[in-house]
Write an enzyme that holds these catalytic residues in place. Structure first.
Site, mmCIF file in Angstrom:
data_model
loop_
_atom_site.group_PDB
_atom_site.id
_atom_site.type_symbol
_atom_site.label_atom_id
_atom_site.label_comp_id
_atom_site.label_asym_id
_atom_site.label_seq_id
_atom_site.Cartn_x
_atom_site.Cartn_y
_atom_site.Cartn_z
ATOM 1 N N LYS A 111 0.885 -1.166 0.000
ATOM 2 C CA LYS A 111 0.000 0.000 0.000
ATOM 3 C C LYS A 111 0.918 1.209 0.000
ATOM 4 O O LYS A 111 1.574 1.499 1.000
ATOM 5 C CB LYS A 111 -0.910 0.021 1.228
ATOM 6 C CG LYS A 111 -1.754 1.294 1.255
ATOM 7 C CD LYS A 111 -2.458 1.541 2.569
ATOM 8 C CE LYS A 111 -2.768 3.026 2.668
ATOM 9 N NZ LYS A 111 -3.521 3.380 3.870
ATOM 10 N N GLY A 199 -11.035 8.208 5.560
ATOM 11 C CA GLY A 199 -12.103 9.184 5.700
ATOM 12 C C GLY A 199 -13.390 8.669 6.308
ATOM 13 O O GLY A 199 -14.165 9.428 6.875
ATOM 14 N N ASN A 220 -9.348 2.331 9.023
ATOM 15 C CA ASN A 220 -8.643 1.968 10.257
ATOM 16 C C ASN A 220 -9.230 2.712 11.459
ATOM 17 O O ASN A 220 -9.810 2.131 12.367
ATOM 18 C CB ASN A 220 -7.149 2.274 10.101
ATOM 19 C CG ASN A 220 -6.275 1.746 11.247
ATOM 20 O OD1 ASN A 220 -5.104 1.483 11.062
ATOM 21 N ND2 ASN A 220 -6.805 1.568 12.445
#
Lengths: 269, 80
Positions: A111, A199, A220
């Site tokens: 990522k 977000g 997360n």
């Protein structure tokens, strides 16, 4: 003939999420940061149904080297571990972290984050593109965290990104999906999977995001900072599924004025 | 790894190296594996970078440290 709710559920006719050479049943990807402890983290991840989880690459804490590695808690048989390059501010630094993550021997996926501003954690898209090209050349499967700009997303796709991961709103903000129109535009124009990364604050944010056609969501803080992370994780699992189904179902058109749902005929005189 | 490490000699002379940015005394010529053992680290869970070059696990017991070496020991931690 009557159709049960279960029969309808079984006939949603969705495809699994395909990224690179892997297939995922869950469209929810979760981070492993900011939990009270590893036990709470694993409980929340299990409740979320996520199969892919992100981790960060950091120096070993030599003062606490007896503490258990996070990998003791994330069985590679159960979870696909995705190392990130969080905290990196240049392409060079991000490439270095990506290589360290791959050297774990667990995965050649990354990522990719190249951050451009510490206050907003918005991506440095020039650095991101450069790092994507380098890592794709080195055989990585690259999932870049980017903004919701279409042109950047197209360039990342051209550079060989396996998915494009625009933010819904800034990392850790919990502001939800600020620009649903951009997600719909990205979905329309991209061939690689579109994963909204960052977000989401609560379940409705996840649902709305999936309704726009996102192929998945990475989150997360919404779980880790909930009062009860494992309960929120279950809510997110349901919200992602609900939003996905609503997208597949095709929503009704929006209208400015009311249209009655009951017949106009047959009213009493 | 670089050629200078292919013919190492081990001595008990102390030397200073940098481990995760902190100065640390080590024995000249001690292997990276020995360093990890001293630090009670499981080599399977740590990635080692020596002077900006990543070491493969199989190299750890062969590569010997030299004065001024910069060693980075990293692992996975929680993150999003």
């Amino acid at each position: 003939m009557s159709t049960t709710a279960e029969a309808v559920d079984a006939d949603v006719r969705d495809e699994p999420l395909r990224i690179g050479d892997r297939t995922f049943r869950s469209r929810l990807i979760v981070g492993t940061g900011k939990y009270r402890d590893n036990e709470q983290m694993v409980q929340a991840i299990r409740a979320s149904g996520a199969e892919m989880v992100t981790v960060a690459v950091r120096r070993v804490d030599l003062d606490a080297s007896k503490q258990e590695s996070i990998l003791h808690w994330l069985d590679p048989e159960e979870f696909f571990v995705l190392p990130n390059t969080a905290g990196c501010y240049t392409a060079e630094e991000a490439v270095r972290y990506a290589r360290l993550g791959r050297a774990s021997g667990l995965t050649d996926w990354v990522k990719l984050e190249v951050i451009g501003d510490p206050k907003t954690l918005l991506p440095d898209t020039a650095g991101l593109l450069e790092a994507t090209r380098t890592l794709v050349d080195e055989g990585f499967t690259v999932l870049p965290y980017t903004n919701d700009d279409l042109v950047t997303a197209l360039r990342l796709q051209e550079a060989g990104a396996a998915a494009v991961m625009p933010l819904g709103s800034p990392i850790g903000s919990g502001l939800g999906l600020l620009n649903p129109v951009n997600v719909r535009i990205l979905k329309e124009r991209l061939d690689v999977p579109l994963i909204v990364d960052a977000g989401v604050g609560t379940a409705s944010d996840a649902c709305i995001t999936m309704e726009q056609g996102a192929d998945g969501i990475l989150m997360n803080t919404a779980l880790a900072e909930a009062q009860r992370p494992e309960v929120m994780a279950g809510a997110m699992r349901l919200a992602v599924e609900a939003g996905r189904r609503a997208y597949l179902a095709g929503r009704m058109p929006r209208r400015e004025w009311a249209v009655p749902s009951s017949p106009l005929e047959g009213m009493l005189s | 790894m670089t050629a200078r490490r292919s013919d190492p000699k081990e001595t008990s002379d102390p030397m200073e190296i940098l481990v995760n940015g902190e100065p640390r005394m080590a024995r000249t010529g001690q292997t990276v594996s020995e360093l990890l053992a001293e630090l009670s680290l499981d080599a399977r869970l740590v990635v080692v970078e020596l002077n900006r070059e990543i070491l493969r696990r199989g190299e750890l017991s062969r590569v010997r440290l030299e004065p001024g070496d910069q060693v980075e020991l990293v692992n996975f931690v929680g993150g999003g």
